[in-house]
Design a protein around this motif. Structure first.
Motif: not given
Length: 63
Positions: A22-27
């Protein structure tokens, strides 16, 4: 009793997995932006330049 422990363990593992993701950024970038970034990469430019010289040399050799 054993099935309940297995079920709770499975739920905990799934929750842990989702929580760690959940804490991974999605670019989100467009395909055009990705292609532009790859095209402007210094290594890619150098490779294209070397390939161009190689092809020109091969073309002159076969004339």
């Amino acid at each position: 009793m054993r099935n309940r422990i297995i079920l709770i363990g499975a739920i905990v593992l799934i929750g842990f997995w989702f929580g760690s993701r959940a804490n991974r950024p999605v670019i989100k970038t467009s395909k055009a932006e990705t292609a532009r970034r790859i095209w402007n990469d210094p290594r890619a430019r150098k490779g294209r330049k070397k390939l161009g010289k190689k092809l020109a040399k091969a073309a002159n050799r076969h004339r």
